[in-house]
Design a protein around this motif. Sequence first.
Motif, PDB file in Angstrom:
ATOM      1  N   ALA A  16       8.279  -4.208   0.438  1.00  0.00           N
ATOM      2  CA  ALA A  16       7.728  -4.459  -0.894  1.00  0.00           C
ATOM      3  C   ALA A  16       8.836  -4.735  -1.909  1.00  0.00           C
ATOM      4  N   ILE A  17       8.518  -5.557  -2.892  1.00  0.00           N
ATOM      5  CA  ILE A  17       9.383  -5.801  -4.045  1.00  0.00           C
ATOM      6  C   ILE A  17       8.843  -4.977  -5.195  1.00  0.00           C
ATOM      7  N   LEU A  18       9.668  -4.121  -5.761  1.00  0.00           N
ATOM      8  CA  LEU A  18       9.237  -3.225  -6.826  1.00  0.00           C
ATOM      9  C   LEU A  18       9.742  -3.691  -8.181  1.00  0.00           C
ATOM     10  N   ASP A  19       8.942  -3.420  -9.210  1.00  0.00           N
ATOM     11  CA  ASP A  19       9.381  -3.763 -10.561  1.00  0.00           C
ATOM     12  C   ASP A  19      10.205  -2.619 -11.151  1.00  0.00           C
ATOM     13  N   SER A  20      10.535  -2.722 -12.424  1.00  0.00           N
ATOM     14  CA  SER A  20      11.399  -1.727 -13.054  1.00  0.00           C
ATOM     15  C   SER A  20      10.751  -0.353 -13.139  1.00  0.00           C
ATOM     16  N   ARG A  21       9.416  -0.295 -12.984  1.00  0.00           N
ATOM     17  CA  ARG A  21       8.703   0.986 -12.979  1.00  0.00           C
ATOM     18  C   ARG A  21       8.451   1.489 -11.565  1.00  0.00           C
ATOM     19  N   LEU A  22       9.086   0.805 -10.589  1.00  0.00           N
ATOM     20  CA  LEU A  22       8.940   1.140  -9.165  1.00  0.00           C
ATOM     21  C   LEU A  22       7.512   0.942  -8.667  1.00  0.00           C
ATOM     22  N   ARG A  23       6.828  -0.048  -9.215  1.00  0.00           N
ATOM     23  CA  ARG A  23       5.500  -0.421  -8.749  1.00  0.00           C
ATOM     24  C   ARG A  23       5.618  -1.679  -7.896  1.00  0.00           C
ATOM     25  N   PRO A  24       4.842  -1.767  -6.806  1.00  0.00           N
ATOM     26  CA  PRO A  24       4.918  -2.947  -5.933  1.00  0.00           C
ATOM     27  C   PRO A  24       4.259  -4.164  -6.578  1.00  0.00           C
ATOM     28  N   VAL A  25       5.032  -5.206  -6.790  1.00  0.00           N
ATOM     29  CA  VAL A  25       4.509  -6.422  -7.408  1.00  0.00           C
ATOM     30  C   VAL A  25       4.418  -7.568  -6.411  1.00  0.00           C
ATOM     31  N   LEU A  39       0.825  -1.207   0.000  1.00  0.00           N
ATOM     32  CA  LEU A  39       0.000   0.000   0.000  1.00  0.00           C
ATOM     33  C   LEU A  39       0.863   1.263   0.000  1.00  0.00           C
ATOM     34  N   ALA A  40       1.948   1.234   0.758  1.00  0.00           N
ATOM     35  CA  ALA A  40       2.805   2.419   0.884  1.00  0.00           C
ATOM     36  C   ALA A  40       3.449   2.818  -0.430  1.00  0.00           C
ATOM     37  N   GLN A  41       3.565   1.879  -1.359  1.00  0.00           N
ATOM     38  CA  GLN A  41       4.238   2.156  -2.628  1.00  0.00           C
ATOM     39  C   GLN A  41       3.270   2.410  -3.780  1.00  0.00           C
ATOM     40  N   LEU A  42       1.975   2.410  -3.499  1.00  0.00           N
ATOM     41  CA  LEU A  42       0.995   2.644  -4.553  1.00  0.00           C
ATOM     42  C   LEU A  42       0.928   4.121  -4.924  1.00  0.00           C
ATOM     43  N   PRO A  43       0.623   4.431  -6.201  1.00  0.00           N
ATOM     44  CA  PRO A  43       0.366   5.827  -6.573  1.00  0.00           C
ATOM     45  C   PRO A  43      -0.831   6.357  -5.786  1.00  0.00           C
TER      46      PRO A  43
END
Length: 262
Positions: free
Chosen positions: A210-219, A151-155
Amino acid sequence: MENEPNARGVSTSVVHAFAILDQVAAAGAEGITLAKLAGGASKARSTIHRYVTTLLHLGVLRRDDGGRLHLGVRLLTLATELLDEDNLRSAATPVLRDLGASTGETVHLGVPTGGRIVYIEKVESSHSVRLVSAIGHQVAMHCTSMGKAVLAQLPPDELDAALSQPRPAQTVHTLTERDELLADLAAIRASGISMDEEENELGVCCVGAAILDSRLRPVAAISVSGPSVRMTTERREEIAPLVLDAVRLIEQALGHRGQNAT
Protein backbone atom coordinates in the motif's frame (compact mmCIF):
# COMPACT_ATOMS: atom_id res chain seq x y z
CA MET A 1 -39.58 18.56 -10.46
CA GLU A 2 -37.34 15.72 -11.55
CA ASN A 3 -34.49 17.95 -12.68
CA GLU A 4 -34.41 20.14 -9.60
CA PRO A 5 -31.73 19.51 -6.96
CA ASN A 6 -32.89 18.16 -3.63
CA ALA A 7 -32.60 19.97 -0.31
CA ARG A 8 -28.91 19.09 -0.02
CA GLY A 9 -28.12 20.62 -3.38
CA VAL A 10 -27.74 17.28 -5.17
CA SER A 11 -29.22 17.00 -8.66
CA THR A 12 -31.28 13.82 -8.93
CA SER A 13 -30.84 13.90 -12.72
CA VAL A 14 -27.08 13.69 -12.40
CA VAL A 15 -27.42 10.90 -9.84
CA HIS A 16 -29.71 8.95 -12.21
CA ALA A 17 -27.33 9.51 -15.13
CA PHE A 18 -24.39 8.14 -13.18
CA ALA A 19 -26.48 5.18 -12.03
CA ILE A 20 -27.04 4.36 -15.70
CA LEU A 21 -23.31 4.65 -16.40
CA ASP A 22 -22.59 2.31 -13.49
CA GLN A 23 -25.02 -0.27 -14.88
CA VAL A 24 -23.53 -0.05 -18.36
CA ALA A 25 -20.02 -0.37 -16.95
CA ALA A 26 -21.03 -3.42 -14.89
CA ALA A 27 -22.37 -5.09 -18.05
CA GLY A 28 -18.84 -5.21 -19.44
CA ALA A 29 -17.99 -6.00 -23.04
CA GLU A 30 -21.41 -7.54 -23.78
CA GLY A 31 -23.20 -4.24 -23.22
CA ILE A 32 -26.76 -3.87 -21.96
CA THR A 33 -30.17 -3.28 -23.52
CA LEU A 34 -32.43 -0.35 -22.77
CA ALA A 35 -35.09 -2.80 -21.54
CA LYS A 36 -32.70 -4.32 -19.00
CA LEU A 37 -31.66 -0.86 -17.81
CA ALA A 38 -35.31 -0.02 -17.18
CA GLY A 39 -36.05 -3.34 -15.50
CA GLY A 40 -39.02 -3.97 -17.77
CA ALA A 41 -41.28 -1.16 -16.49
CA SER A 42 -42.74 0.91 -19.34
CA LYS A 43 -42.75 4.16 -17.35
CA ALA A 44 -39.17 3.60 -16.23
CA ARG A 45 -38.19 2.76 -19.80
CA SER A 46 -39.50 6.12 -21.01
CA THR A 47 -37.49 7.94 -18.35
CA ILE A 48 -34.36 5.87 -18.94
CA HIS A 49 -34.68 6.43 -22.69
CA ARG A 50 -34.54 10.19 -22.12
CA TYR A 51 -31.37 9.90 -20.08
CA VAL A 52 -29.77 7.46 -22.51
CA THR A 53 -30.54 9.69 -25.51
CA THR A 54 -28.75 12.57 -23.79
CA LEU A 55 -25.78 10.42 -22.77
CA LEU A 56 -25.48 9.11 -26.33
CA HIS A 57 -25.56 12.66 -27.67
CA LEU A 58 -22.76 13.65 -25.26
CA GLY A 59 -20.65 10.67 -26.29
CA VAL A 60 -20.44 9.11 -22.84
CA LEU A 61 -22.51 6.17 -24.11
CA ARG A 62 -22.47 4.44 -27.47
CA ARG A 63 -24.84 1.93 -29.08
CA ASP A 64 -23.55 -1.05 -31.06
CA ASP A 65 -25.12 -2.53 -34.20
CA GLY A 66 -27.25 -4.81 -32.05
CA GLY A 67 -28.68 -1.90 -30.08
CA ARG A 68 -26.78 -2.71 -26.88
CA LEU A 69 -25.29 0.14 -24.88
CA HIS A 70 -21.62 0.55 -23.98
CA LEU A 71 -19.51 3.24 -22.35
CA GLY A 72 -18.47 5.91 -24.86
CA VAL A 73 -15.07 7.28 -25.81
CA ARG A 74 -15.87 10.64 -24.20
CA LEU A 75 -15.33 8.96 -20.82
CA LEU A 76 -11.90 7.77 -21.91
CA THR A 77 -10.99 11.30 -22.94
CA LEU A 78 -12.09 12.68 -19.58
CA ALA A 79 -10.30 9.90 -17.69
CA THR A 80 -7.09 10.50 -19.64
CA GLU A 81 -7.18 14.18 -18.80
CA LEU A 82 -7.73 13.34 -15.14
CA LEU A 83 -4.91 10.81 -15.05
CA ASP A 84 -2.52 13.19 -16.81
CA GLU A 85 -3.12 15.73 -14.05
CA ASP A 86 -3.08 13.23 -11.24
CA ASN A 87 -0.17 13.74 -8.85
CA LEU A 88 -0.20 10.12 -7.74
CA ARG A 89 0.12 8.75 -11.24
CA SER A 90 2.76 11.33 -12.20
CA ALA A 91 4.82 10.52 -9.12
CA ALA A 92 4.43 6.77 -9.49
CA THR A 93 4.92 6.19 -13.22
CA PRO A 94 8.74 6.47 -13.40
CA VAL A 95 9.07 4.33 -10.28
CA LEU A 96 6.73 1.71 -11.75
CA ARG A 97 8.76 1.61 -14.96
CA ASP A 98 11.95 0.98 -12.99
CA LEU A 99 10.20 -1.73 -10.97
CA GLY A 100 8.95 -3.35 -14.17
CA ALA A 101 12.43 -3.23 -15.68
CA SER A 102 14.04 -4.78 -12.61
CA THR A 103 11.48 -7.59 -12.24
CA GLY A 104 10.48 -8.21 -15.84
CA GLU A 105 6.88 -8.65 -14.71
CA THR A 106 3.66 -6.65 -15.04
CA VAL A 107 3.35 -3.76 -12.59
CA HIS A 108 0.06 -2.10 -11.61
CA LEU A 109 -0.90 1.02 -9.70
CA GLY A 110 -4.41 1.00 -8.26
CA VAL A 111 -6.64 3.10 -6.06
CA PRO A 112 -9.50 1.97 -3.78
CA THR A 113 -12.87 3.06 -5.14
CA GLY A 114 -16.29 1.82 -4.09
CA GLY A 115 -14.93 -1.20 -2.26
CA ARG A 116 -12.76 -2.31 -5.18
CA ILE A 117 -9.33 -1.53 -6.60
CA VAL A 118 -9.23 0.34 -9.91
CA TYR A 119 -6.10 0.17 -12.08
CA ILE A 120 -4.89 3.65 -13.00
CA GLU A 121 -1.47 2.75 -14.42
CA LYS A 122 0.20 -0.35 -15.84
CA VAL A 123 3.69 -1.31 -16.98
CA GLU A 124 3.74 -4.34 -19.25
CA SER A 125 5.91 -7.38 -18.62
CA SER A 126 8.94 -7.87 -20.84
CA HIS A 127 8.02 -11.56 -21.22
CA SER A 128 6.01 -12.88 -24.16
CA VAL A 129 3.58 -14.53 -21.73
CA ARG A 130 1.98 -11.70 -19.78
CA LEU A 131 -1.20 -10.75 -17.96
CA VAL A 132 -4.33 -9.44 -19.63
CA SER A 133 -5.42 -6.28 -17.82
CA ALA A 134 -6.18 -2.66 -18.62
CA ILE A 135 -6.29 0.76 -17.02
CA GLY A 136 -9.78 1.23 -15.59
CA HIS A 137 -10.16 -2.47 -14.77
CA GLN A 138 -11.58 -3.16 -11.31
CA VAL A 139 -10.64 -6.03 -9.02
CA ALA A 140 -11.87 -7.23 -5.64
CA MET A 141 -10.22 -6.13 -2.42
CA HIS A 142 -10.23 -9.39 -0.45
CA CYS A 143 -8.41 -11.57 -2.95
CA THR A 144 -5.83 -9.32 -4.63
CA SER A 145 -2.44 -8.20 -3.39
CA MET A 146 -3.28 -4.51 -3.86
CA GLY A 147 -6.68 -4.87 -2.24
CA LYS A 148 -5.40 -6.78 0.77
CA ALA A 149 -2.53 -4.31 1.16
CA VAL A 150 -5.09 -1.49 1.42
CA LEU A 151 -7.39 -3.44 3.75
CA ALA A 152 -4.48 -4.20 6.08
CA GLN A 153 -3.84 -0.49 6.63
CA LEU A 154 -7.43 0.55 7.33
CA PRO A 155 -8.51 1.67 10.82
CA PRO A 156 -10.41 -1.10 12.67
CA ASP A 157 -13.88 0.40 12.12
CA GLU A 158 -13.31 0.87 8.39
CA LEU A 159 -11.83 -2.62 8.06
CA ASP A 160 -14.84 -4.08 9.87
CA ALA A 161 -17.18 -2.26 7.45
CA ALA A 162 -15.17 -3.48 4.46
CA LEU A 163 -15.22 -7.08 5.64
CA SER A 164 -18.98 -6.92 6.16
CA GLN A 165 -19.34 -6.90 2.37
CA PRO A 166 -19.65 -10.17 0.39
CA ARG A 167 -16.34 -11.95 -0.23
CA PRO A 168 -17.00 -14.41 -3.06
CA ALA A 169 -14.44 -17.08 -3.89
CA GLN A 170 -12.75 -16.20 -7.16
CA THR A 171 -10.66 -19.37 -7.08
CA VAL A 172 -10.19 -22.35 -4.77
CA HIS A 173 -7.39 -20.36 -3.09
CA THR A 174 -9.48 -17.29 -2.19
CA LEU A 175 -9.59 -16.52 1.53
CA THR A 176 -13.30 -16.11 2.26
CA GLU A 177 -13.44 -16.92 5.98
CA ARG A 178 -13.23 -13.77 8.09
CA ASP A 179 -10.75 -15.13 10.66
CA GLU A 180 -8.47 -16.54 7.98
CA LEU A 181 -8.49 -13.24 6.08
CA LEU A 182 -7.91 -11.22 9.27
CA ALA A 183 -4.86 -13.36 10.06
CA ASP A 184 -3.50 -12.72 6.57
CA LEU A 185 -4.14 -8.97 6.93
CA ALA A 186 -2.33 -8.92 10.28
CA ALA A 187 0.74 -10.47 8.63
CA ILE A 188 0.52 -7.96 5.80
CA ARG A 189 0.29 -5.09 8.28
CA ALA A 190 3.42 -6.34 10.06
CA SER A 191 5.54 -6.83 6.93
CA GLY A 192 4.07 -4.22 4.60
CA ILE A 193 3.92 -6.86 1.87
CA SER A 194 0.80 -8.53 0.50
CA MET A 195 0.81 -11.76 -1.49
CA ASP A 196 -1.86 -12.99 -3.88
CA GLU A 197 -1.21 -16.70 -4.37
CA GLU A 198 -3.68 -17.49 -7.16
CA GLU A 199 -6.48 -16.08 -4.99
CA ASN A 200 -7.99 -13.89 -7.70
CA GLU A 201 -7.01 -15.79 -10.83
CA LEU A 202 -5.65 -19.30 -11.20
CA GLY A 203 -2.10 -19.35 -12.50
CA VAL A 204 -1.37 -15.75 -11.43
CA CYS A 205 0.57 -14.63 -8.35
CA CYS A 206 1.21 -11.07 -7.18
CA VAL A 207 3.28 -9.11 -4.68
CA GLY A 208 1.79 -5.82 -3.50
CA ALA A 209 2.08 -3.01 -0.98
CA ALA A 210 0.00 0.00 0.00
CA ILE A 211 0.94 3.64 -0.57
CA LEU A 212 0.17 5.71 2.51
CA ASP A 213 -0.50 9.42 2.77
CA SER A 214 0.91 11.79 5.38
CA ARG A 215 -1.73 10.57 7.87
CA LEU A 216 -0.67 6.95 7.25
CA ARG A 217 -3.92 6.16 5.45
CA PRO A 218 -3.85 3.89 2.36
CA VAL A 219 -4.54 5.95 -0.75
CA ALA A 220 -3.28 3.50 -3.37
CA ALA A 221 -1.28 0.32 -3.88
CA ILE A 222 1.14 -1.19 -6.33
CA SER A 223 1.69 -4.80 -7.36
CA VAL A 224 4.04 -6.96 -9.39
CA SER A 225 2.13 -9.77 -11.10
CA GLY A 226 3.04 -12.73 -13.23
CA PRO A 227 2.33 -16.37 -14.03
CA SER A 228 2.73 -18.66 -11.03
CA VAL A 229 5.36 -20.69 -12.90
CA ARG A 230 7.62 -17.63 -12.77
CA MET A 231 6.30 -16.08 -9.56
CA THR A 232 7.46 -18.86 -7.27
CA THR A 233 7.69 -18.38 -3.51
CA GLU A 234 11.41 -17.68 -3.82
CA ARG A 235 10.90 -15.17 -6.64
CA ARG A 236 8.15 -13.37 -4.75
CA GLU A 237 10.44 -13.07 -1.72
CA GLU A 238 13.11 -11.53 -3.98
CA ILE A 239 10.60 -9.06 -5.41
CA ALA A 240 9.08 -8.02 -2.05
CA PRO A 241 11.87 -5.60 -1.00
CA LEU A 242 11.83 -4.05 -4.47
CA VAL A 243 8.11 -3.37 -4.06
CA LEU A 244 8.66 -1.77 -0.65
CA ASP A 245 11.46 0.39 -2.06
CA ALA A 246 9.16 1.50 -4.89
CA VAL A 247 6.42 2.42 -2.42
CA ARG A 248 8.90 4.43 -0.37
CA LEU A 249 10.04 6.37 -3.45
CA ILE A 250 6.46 7.12 -4.48
CA GLU A 251 5.55 8.30 -0.98
CA GLN A 252 8.63 10.53 -0.92
CA ALA A 253 7.75 12.00 -4.32
CA LEU A 254 4.28 12.79 -3.00
CA GLY A 255 5.71 14.36 0.15
CA HIS A 256 4.21 11.67 2.37
CA ARG A 257 5.94 10.19 5.40
CA GLY A 258 4.52 6.77 4.59
CA GLN A 259 5.05 3.43 6.26
CA ASN A 260 8.67 3.05 5.18
CA ALA A 261 10.01 6.42 6.29
CA THR A 262 13.03 6.42 8.54
